[in-house]
Design an enzyme around this catalytic site. Structure first.
Site, PDB file in Angstrom:
ATOM      1  CG  HIS A 178      -3.603  -3.627  -1.303  1.00 23.35           C
ATOM      2  ND1 HIS A 178      -3.065  -2.489  -0.734  1.00 23.35           N
ATOM      3  CD2 HIS A 178      -2.553  -4.325  -1.782  1.00 23.35           C
ATOM      4  CE1 HIS A 178      -1.752  -2.507  -0.877  1.00 23.35           C
ATOM      5  NE2 HIS A 178      -1.407  -3.620  -1.505  1.00 23.35           N
TER       6      HIS A 178
ATOM      7  CG  HIS B 180      -1.147  -8.864  -2.332  1.00 23.39           C
ATOM      8  ND1 HIS B 180      -0.631  -8.480  -3.553  1.00 23.39           N
ATOM      9  CD2 HIS B 180      -0.848  -7.871  -1.462  1.00 23.39           C
ATOM     10  CE1 HIS B 180      -0.043  -7.303  -3.415  1.00 23.39           C
ATOM     11  NE2 HIS B 180      -0.149  -6.914  -2.155  1.00 23.39           N
TER      12      HIS B 180
END
Length: 136
Positions: free
Chosen positions: A93, A95
Site C-alpha cells: 500500500h 500512503h
C-alpha cells in the site's frame, strides 16, 4: 488469512473508498496523519512491492497519480507525499498524504480516533476532485 486490506476490498470490513478499478483501490486510512490521508492498494494481496508484476506496479502508480492529483486539488497542500512503507499490514500500500512540511510525516502523530464526519468530508472532497479532474 486475508489481510485487513483484503477484507476492506472484499466488503467484509468498512472502507471509505475514493477510487476503484480492476487492479487497484484507494480508501482513507483510519489513522490519518492529516485530513485526506489515503491508502492506494493493489487488489491482489502481496506483502512486498518487489513481488508485484510490472503491470501491477504500473497500475498502482497510475492510481497514485490520479488520486494524488485529486488530493492536491481538494486540500491544496505544499505537496502530496507518496510513501511506500508496508510494515504494519502485509499487503502492499502507498500512503498519499497532503503535507506542507516533512515534519508532518510522522506516524507516531497519526490520529487514531478521527472524527467520522471529518473522514466523510475528506472522502467527499477527494471524490469531487476526482469527478472534476482532467488528465495531465
Amino acid at each position: 488469512m486475508a489481510s485487513v486490506f483484503t477484507k476492506i476490498i472484499d466488503g467484509e470490513l468498512p472502507g471509505r473508498f475514493v477510487h476503484t478499478d480492476e487492479s487497484v483501490v484507494a480508501f482513507l486510512t483510519i489513522a490519518p496523519l492529516k485530513p485526506g490521508h489515503t491508502l492506494v492498494v493493489p487488489r491482489r494481496e502481496v506483502a512486498s512491492w518487489l513481488d508485484l508484476t510490472p503491470a501491477e506496479v504500473a497500475a498502482l502508480w497510475a492510481a497514485c497519480h490520479t488520486v494524488g492529483r485529486a488530493i492536491d486539488a481538494a486540500f491544496s497542500p505544499g505537496r502530496v507525499a507518496a510513501l511506500l512503507l508496508g510494515l504494519e499490514v502485509p499487503h502492499v500500500h502507498v500512503h498519499l498524504v497532503p503535507i506542507d512540511s516533512e515534519a508532518e510525516v510522522r506516524f507516531d502523530r497519526a490520529d487514531t480516533d478521527p472524527d467520522p464526519a471529518a473522514l466523510d468530508e475528506a472522502q467527499r472532497r477527494i471524490r469531487e476532485a476526482l469527478e472534476s479532474s482532467t488528465p495531465p
